[in-house]
Design an enzyme around this catalytic site. Structure first.
Site, PDB file in Angstrom:
ATOM      1  N   GLU A  45     -66.130   2.094  22.084  1.00 33.49           N
ATOM      2  CA  GLU A  45     -64.440   1.817  21.225  1.00 33.49           C
ATOM      3  C   GLU A  45     -63.639   1.568  22.448  1.00 33.49           C
ATOM      4  O   GLU A  45     -62.714   1.990  23.613  1.00 33.49           O
ATOM      5  CB  GLU A  45     -63.806   3.580  20.697  1.00 33.49           C
ATOM      6  CG  GLU A  45     -62.515   3.781  20.175  1.00 33.49           C
ATOM      7  CD  GLU A  45     -61.890   5.207  19.977  1.00 33.49           C
ATOM      8  OE1 GLU A  45     -61.052   5.316  20.052  1.00 33.49           O
ATOM      9  OE2 GLU A  45     -62.957   5.556  19.401  1.00 33.49           O
ATOM     10  N   ARG A  49     -54.619  -0.318  23.302  1.00 28.53           N
ATOM     11  CA  ARG A  49     -53.220  -0.168  24.337  1.00 28.53           C
ATOM     12  C   ARG A  49     -52.354  -1.136  24.596  1.00 28.53           C
ATOM     13  O   ARG A  49     -52.258  -0.679  26.094  1.00 28.53           O
ATOM     14  CB  ARG A  49     -53.395   1.549  24.502  1.00 28.53           C
ATOM     15  CG  ARG A  49     -54.277   2.538  23.665  1.00 28.53           C
ATOM     16  CD  ARG A  49     -54.325   3.460  25.031  1.00 28.53           C
ATOM     17  NE  ARG A  49     -54.970   4.672  24.003  1.00 28.53           N
ATOM     18  CZ  ARG A  49     -55.717   5.760  24.555  1.00 28.53           C
ATOM     19  NH1 ARG A  49     -55.679   6.849  24.855  1.00 28.53           N
ATOM     20  NH2 ARG A  49     -56.082   7.324  23.359  1.00 28.53           N
ATOM     21  N   LYS A 132     -61.649  11.485  12.790  1.00 28.40           N
ATOM     22  CA  LYS A 132     -61.149  11.858  13.985  1.00 28.40           C
ATOM     23  C   LYS A 132     -61.038  13.259  14.275  1.00 28.40           C
ATOM     24  O   LYS A 132     -59.925  13.006  13.731  1.00 28.40           O
ATOM     25  CB  LYS A 132     -60.903  11.005  15.214  1.00 28.40           C
ATOM     26  CG  LYS A 132     -60.502  11.085  16.072  1.00 28.40           C
ATOM     27  CD  LYS A 132     -59.861   9.495  16.786  1.00 28.40           C
ATOM     28  CE  LYS A 132     -59.055   9.590  18.094  1.00 28.40           C
ATOM     29  NZ  LYS A 132     -59.004   8.559  19.190  1.00 28.40           N
TER      30      LYS A 132
END
Length: 212
Positions: A45, A49, A132
Site C-alpha cells: 500500500e 502523501r 479499514k
C-alpha cells in the site's frame, strides 16, 4: 459498481500484514518493495502523501509478485490518478460521500476507512463489507473491533494505525479482522541505511503471524 469483495478478499488473503508505505523516490521504492515481497508480504500500500508517490506506485508495478495499491486516497482526483497509474486496490482513511460516489464507478476496489460503528453502518448501506479501521489504536484497538463483531457480523476490517509486531496477533485473532496494516516493517533508519536485508527480515516475521 459496488465494492468488489471477492477481489479484495483475494488480495488480503495473500499475507496477514499489508505494509503501509511512504516513499520519496522510485528507486528506493522498488528496492523496498522487492525486499517485502521476498519476505512474504506481496501486497504493498503506497500512500499518496508525497509528490513522488504516484511515480513510486508505477515503478513498483514492475516488481514480480507484487500487488500494488494506493493508500491515503482523499478525493476524486487522487482516485482517478491512482487508477491511471495501475493501482490494484485503493485505501482511504475515511469515506466522504463524494469519494464513495467516485469509487462506485471505478474498476478498482476501494477499502474505505471507518473509526466508529455508525460510519461502518453507513458504508454497509452503500454495499461495503470490507473496511479499514483507522486509526486503530487511538480509536479503541482490538477491544473495540471485538465489540463490533457481534452486532456487525457481516463486516470485516483491516485495522491500521499504531499496530506493531507485538500488537498484531491480538487483532488477527478476531473473527472480523482479515489482515492488519502497518509501517513497522519499513523502519526509517533501515531505509536511510538502505538496509534491504533488515526489511526483508522484518517482512518474514510479519508474514509468519497467524490468522484466525
Amino acid at each position: 459498481m459496488t465494492q468488489d469483495i471477492d477481489r479484495l478478499d483475494a488480495i488480503v488473503a495473500m499475507a496477514p500484514v499489508i505494509p503501509v508505505l511512504l516513499f520519496d523516490d522510485p528507486e528506493s521504492a522498488v528496492e523496498i518493495g522487492r525486499a517485502l515481497v521476498r519476505g512474504g508480504l506481496p501486497v504493498l500500500e503506497i500512500t499518496l502523501r508525497t509528490p513522488a508517490a504516484l511515480d513510486c506506485l508505477t515503478a513498483c508495478k514492475a516488481i514480480e509478485g507484487a500487488v500494488v495499491g494506493a493508500g491515503t486516497v482523499l478525493d476524486i482526483d487522487q482516485l482517478t490518478a491512482a487508477v491511471a497509474c495501475g493501482a490494484e486496490f485503493l485505501v482511504s482513511p475515511g469515506a466522504s460521500p463524494k469519494l464513495i460516489h467516485a469509487a462506485e464507478g471505478s474498476p478498482v476496489p476501494l477499502l474505505p476507512g471507518v473509526a466508529t460503528a455508525g460510519e461502518a453502518m453507513t458504508l454497509a448501506e452503500h454495499g461495503y463489507r470490507r473496511m479499514k479501521f483507522f486509526p486503530a489504536e487511538p480509536a479503541g484497538g482490538a477491544e473495540y473491533l471485538k465489540a463490533l463483531a457481534s452486532p456487525l457480523p457481516h463486516l470485516r476490517f483491516c485495522p491500521t494505525g499504531g499496530i506493531t509486531l507485538e500488537k498484531a496477533p491480538k487483532y488477527l485473532a478476531l473473527p472480523n479482522v482479515m489482515c492488519v496494516g502497518g509501517s513497522w516493517v519499513v523502519p526509517a533508519d533501515a531505509v536511510k541505511a538502505r538496509d534491504w536485508a533488515r526489511i526483508e527480515t522484518l517482512a518474514r516475521e510479519a508474514a509468519a503471524l497467524a490468522r484466525l
